[in-house]
Design a protein around this motif. Structure first.
Motif, PDB file in Angstrom:
ATOM      1  N   ALA A  47       0.780  -1.600   0.310  1.00 54.33           N
ATOM      2  CA  ALA A  47       0.207   0.434  -0.180  1.00 54.33           C
ATOM      3  C   ALA A  47       1.052   1.272   0.252  1.00 54.33           C
ATOM      4  CB  ALA A  47      -0.878  -0.157   0.845  1.00 54.33           C
ATOM      5  N   PRO A  64      -4.542   0.243  -0.665  1.00 56.68           N
ATOM      6  CA  PRO A  64      -3.707  -0.564  -1.430  1.00 56.68           C
ATOM      7  C   PRO A  64      -2.904  -0.477  -2.519  1.00 56.68           C
ATOM      8  CG  PRO A  64      -5.835  -1.243  -0.596  1.00 56.68           C
ATOM      9  CD  PRO A  64      -5.760   0.377  -0.125  1.00 56.68           C
ATOM     10  N   SER A  65      -1.442  -0.714  -3.446  1.00 62.27           N
ATOM     11  CA  SER A  65      -1.393  -1.006  -4.339  1.00 62.27           C
ATOM     12  C   SER A  65      -2.336  -1.573  -4.973  1.00 62.27           C
ATOM     13  CB  SER A  65      -0.523  -1.844  -4.336  1.00 62.27           C
ATOM     14  OG  SER A  65       0.258  -1.660  -5.669  1.00 62.27           O
TER      15      SER A  65
END
Length: 401
Positions: free
Chosen positions: A170, A175-176
Motif C-alpha cells: 500500500a 492498497p496498491s
C-alpha cells in the motif's frame, strides 16, 4: 573458513495443505472450467474473485490467466488501439511493454530515479503524449502516489497499475492497485501467491469490468460472476466486445484461495527477511541501499541495491564472486537480457530514445530473489557474503584509481 550459501533462489514454499485438498476436490469433480457449474454450485474462481475484491477494497474483480493478460485487458478496456501511445516505466519487466505491443500500442518510456521508482518530473513533461499510463510498481517499489495521481488527473491520463510485485502492499494506507482506473496482479510462481500462472484485474467502473469480463471469454455466462457489475451493464457491451479468451480455471483458484487468506502473514515474513538483508548491508562501501519511505507499506519478495557509477567489469566481478559462494544476483544493466533482467532498449519492438539519467541508474541495479524458503539466518549469511565481495571489488577499484 569461507562461508558458502547452499540454498536455492528459485525454491518456493509448498502449496498449503488446504489448497492441495481443494485442488484435489476440483480434479475429482472434473469441473475445472470456471463456468462448468451445476445448480446453485459456486465456482472456486467466482469465490476467489469475490475474496480478492474484498481484500483490496475493490467493487469488481476478474481472475485471469496471467498478469500480462490482465494488463492487455485493462488497456483494451481503456480504449487503447493500434498506434496509440502509452506511457510506462523505463525500469520494468518485459510483460509490461509486451502488453502495450499486444494491443498495437507504442510505449513512451518514463525515467527511473535512484529510488527505483518512476521519475515524476520526467512523467510530468511527457503527459501530453498519451492518454494512458501503465504504471509498473517495479520490484515492489511504490512512488509518491498522491503526486502521481494529481499529475495524471490534471492531464486527463488514465492510470493502470501493474501490481505484479505489490500484492498486499500500500501507499499511505491505500492498497496498491486502488489508485488508478484498473489494478493488475500476477499469481505466477515468484509472486506473492502462487498458482504457477494467473492474475487478477480489479476496478470500480461497471462498464470497464463488464467489458473486461466479455474480453476474457465469458460466452454470455457473465451471470455466473459475483464480484461483477449488474447484469444490465452487459446489455450493449456483450454485442460489441470480442472474446479474447484468458480466463482463470477452478484448479488454480482452489490453490490460491487459502494463500490469499494468509497473505498478510506471508508479507510480514518477507519483510522480516528483507530487514535482515538491509541491516547486514548498511554502510557497505560503494553499495547504495534503496530507501523505503514511511508512506510505503511494501511486501519485499525481492531485494535490490545499486552499485552506482561502477564500471561494468566491476559489477560483473561482484556477480561472479557472489555466485562462487552460492549467492545468485541479477544485473539489470547488462548489455544483453538474461532471464528476467532487461533494459528498455532491449525491447527492439518498442522504439526508444536514449535516457542518460535512467541509463546511469539501470547500469547499477542489482537484484536478488527472496523466497520464503530462506530463513532469517540464511539472509544474514547472504548479506555477509554480498558485503564481503562488494567490499573486496570496491577496494580493488579504489586502489587502482
Amino acid at each position: 573458513m569461507t562461508e558458502i550459501f547452499k540454498g536455492s533462489f528459485t525454491q518456493q514454499e509448498p502449496i498449503p495443505a488446504e489448497g492441495i485438498a481443494a485442488a484435489n476436490a476440483v480434479m475429482q469433480s472434473g469441473r475445472l472450467h470456471r463456468y462448468n457449474t451445476s445448480g446453485d454450485e459456486i465456482a472456486e474462481t467466482a469465490l476467489l474473485e469475490e475474496e480478492f475484491a474484498a481484500t483490496v477494497g475493490a467493487k469488481y474483480c476478474l481472475a485471469v490467466a496471467s498478469g500480462g493478460y490482465a494488463m492487455t485487458t485493462a488497456l483494451r478496456a481503456c480504449g487503447v488501439a493500434h498506434g496509440d501511445k502509452v506511457l510506462t516505466n523505463a525500469f520494468t519487466l518485459a510483460p509490461v511493454p509486451g502488453a502495450i505491443a499486444a494491443v498495437g500500442g507504442v510505449p513512451v518510456f518514463v525515467g527511473v530515479t535512484e529510488d527505483l521508482v518512476i521519475d515524476l518530473d520526467d512523467l510530468e513533461g511527457k503527459l501530453d503524449q498519451a492518454k494512458v499510463l501503465l504504471l509498473s510498481h517495479m520490484r515492489g517499489h511504490i512512488c509518491d502516489m498522491e503526486r502521481l495521481m494529481a499529475l495524471c488527473d490534471a492531464a486527463g491520463v488514465d492510470v493502470i497499475e501493474d501490481c505484479a510485485h505489490t500484492m498486499g502492499a500500500a501507499w499511505n494506507g491505500v492498497p496498491s492497485g486502488r489508485w488508478g482506473r484498473f489494478g493488475c496482479y500476477s499469481t505466477q510462481t515468484y509472486k506473492h501467491i502462487n498458482s504457477g500462472e494467473g492474475g487478477f484485474l480489479i476496478g470500480d467502473g461497471p462498464e470497464d469490468m463488464a467489458r473486461a469480463i466479455m474480453l476474457s471469454g465469458s460466452y454470455m455466462l457473465f451471470e455466473k460472476h459475483r464480484a461483477a457489475p449488474p447484469l444490465a451493464t452487459f446489455a450493449k457491451i456483450k454485442y460489441e466486445t470480442p472474446n479474447i479468451s484468458g480466463r482463470m480455471d477452478n484448479l488454480r483458484a482452489a490453490i490460491l484461495r487459502p494463500q490469499l487468506r494468509n497473505l498478510a502473514a506471508q508479507a510480514a515474513r518477507w519483510n522480516a527477511r528483507y530487514r535482515v538483508l538491509e541491516n547486514g548491508l548498511a554502510e557497505t562501501p560503494g553499495l547504495r541501499l534503496i530507501p523505503r519511505p514511511e508512506k510505503e507499506q511494501f511486501v519485499a519478495s525481492s531485494f535490490q541495491f545499486l552499485l552506482l557509477d561502477w564500471a561494468p567489469a566491476a559489477v560483473e566481478a561482484v556477480l561472479a564472486r557472489c555466485a562462487a559462494r552460492g549467492v545468485e544476483l541479477k544485473w539489470f544493466g547488462g548489455a544483453e537480457p538474461k532471464g528476467f533482467t532487461s533494459r528498455y532498449d532491449s525491447w527492439r519492438y518498442a522504439p526508444s530514445a536514449p535516457m542518460p539519467a535512467s541509463d546511469r541508474v539501470l547500469a547499477g541495479v542489482v537484484d536478488m530473489r527472496l523466497p520464503l524458503t530462506f530463513s532469517e539466518e540464511d539472509c544474514a549469511l547472504i548479506a555477509r557474503i554480498i558485503r564481503a565481495e562488494v567490499s573486496a571489488v570496491h577496494q580493488a577499484q579504489v586502489a587502482a584509481e
